[in-house]
Design an enzyme around this catalytic site. Structure first.
Site, short mmCIF file in Angstrom:
data_model
loop_
_atom_site.label_atom_id
_atom_site.label_comp_id
_atom_site.label_asym_id
_atom_site.label_seq_id
_atom_site.Cartn_x
_atom_site.Cartn_y
_atom_site.Cartn_z
N GLY A 50 0.86 -1.18 0.00
CA GLY A 50 0.00 0.00 0.00
C GLY A 50 0.89 1.22 0.00
N CYS A 81 6.00 -5.47 0.64
CA CYS A 81 6.17 -4.14 0.05
C CYS A 81 6.06 -3.04 1.12
CB CYS A 81 5.17 -3.98 -1.09
SG CYS A 81 5.75 -2.85 -2.34
N ARG A 109 12.64 3.31 -0.24
CA ARG A 109 11.28 3.39 -0.82
C ARG A 109 11.34 3.76 -2.30
NH1 ARG A 109 7.56 7.42 1.70
NH2 ARG A 109 6.02 6.25 0.55
N ILE A 139 5.51 -3.21 -7.40
CA ILE A 139 4.69 -2.00 -7.61
C ILE A 139 5.27 -0.87 -6.76
CG2 ILE A 139 2.38 -0.99 -7.44
CD1 ILE A 139 1.26 -3.87 -7.60
N HIS A 175 4.82 -8.41 -4.48
CA HIS A 175 3.45 -8.71 -4.03
C HIS A 175 3.13 -10.18 -4.29
CE1 HIS A 175 1.56 -4.70 -3.24
NE2 HIS A 175 2.68 -4.31 -3.84
N GLU A 177 0.68 -11.89 -3.41
CA GLU A 177 -0.76 -12.11 -3.65
C GLU A 177 -1.13 -11.88 -5.11
OE1 GLU A 177 0.57 -9.47 -2.41
OE2 GLU A 177 -0.57 -7.67 -2.90
N1 GLN Z 1 5.72 2.90 -2.59
C1 GLN Z 1 5.05 2.39 -1.43
C2 GLN Z 1 5.64 2.98 -0.15
O1 GLN Z 1 6.70 3.50 -0.19
C3 GLN Z 1 5.10 0.89 -1.37
C4 GLN Z 1 4.44 0.31 -2.59
C5 GLN Z 1 3.69 -0.96 -2.35
O2 GLN Z 1 3.43 -1.36 -1.23
N2 GLN Z 1 3.27 -1.54 -3.43
O3 GLN Z 1 5.02 2.95 0.87
#
Ligand code: GLN
Length: 210
Positions: A50, A81, A109, A139, A175, A177
């Site tokens: 997220g 993630c 990040r 992602i 991910h 999932e």
């Molecule tokens: N870019 C998000 C973050 O830095 C992480 C991306 C993800 O969980 N898919 O919090």
């Protein structure tokens, strides 16, 4: 009568629903975790991907940070993630806030660029049955930049660690999932949750040597 093991999925923000579906497919008891009362009745926790800044905001506003900290220091936890970023020791990149430090790794990040650079890589994992290839969906993913001495590497992509574990914590930058396979969820349940339950030594099976 023994209570069945219930796996929690932190459901404040992000990709929690697909984790719930994976747990349902695997036939385990699960509960979406949104309140302190939920934390009290789950035996393990999945923190989904997220946006860490938004997740932190929700945790703070719902007064759940202390519950989360207590939980992840004691019980089996899997972070994907953004979930990995929350659990890491040091965090670099935009809007930097270090993680909870429950696993000795440093992450950056958004290390692979913006949303348009999200991609699927052909990774390799070793979940105790020998190394094999595994599709890894990234992602706006964080990069694992440093792995502590006691941290075991269980997955790589392009020769970089992407899934690592230590003690009660399993984290990955991709991910699982979205991989079309429940292998990582199953591994978390079999290796972390069950071992923890029976109080066996908590050394995960498998691993790619550092
Ligand atoms: N870019 C998000 C973050 O830095 C992480 C991306 C993800 O969980 N898919 O919090």
């Amino acid at each position: 009568m023994a209570r069945t093991t219930t796996i929690g999925v932190l459901a404040l923000q992000g990709a929690f629903d697909l984790h719930r579906k994976a747990l349902a497919r695997l036939g385990v008891d699960y509960r979406l975790v949104k309140t302190a009362a939920d934390f009290a009745v789950v035996d393990a926790l999945i923190i989904p991907g997220g946006e860490t800044t938004t997740m932190r905001w929700f945790l703070k506003n719902e007064n759940l940070t202390d519950d989360l900290v207590r939980f992840v220091n004691e019980k089996p936890v899997m972070g994907t993630c953004a979930g990995m970023i929350l659990l890491a020791k040091k965090v670099a990149g935009d809007i930097v806030d270090d993680g909870l430090g429950v696993i000795d790794i440093d992450v950056r990040r958004n290390a692979y660029g913006r949303q348009v650079h999200s991609h699927t890589g052909e990774g390799r994992i070793d979940l105790g049955e020998g190394p094999r290839s595994f599709p890894m969906v990234f992602i706006r993913a964080p990069r694992i930049e440093r792995v502590g001495r006691d941290v075991q590497i269980l997955g790589t992509c392009d020769d970089e660690p992407t899934m690592v574990a230590a003690g009660n914590v399993l984290v990955m930058s991709f991910h699982p999932e979205l991989s079309g396979s429940d292998a990582v969820h199953e591994y978390f349940i079999q290796t972390f949750v069950k071992q923890f339950d029976s109080e066996l030594p908590r050394t995960p099976a498998g691993g790619i040597s550092q």
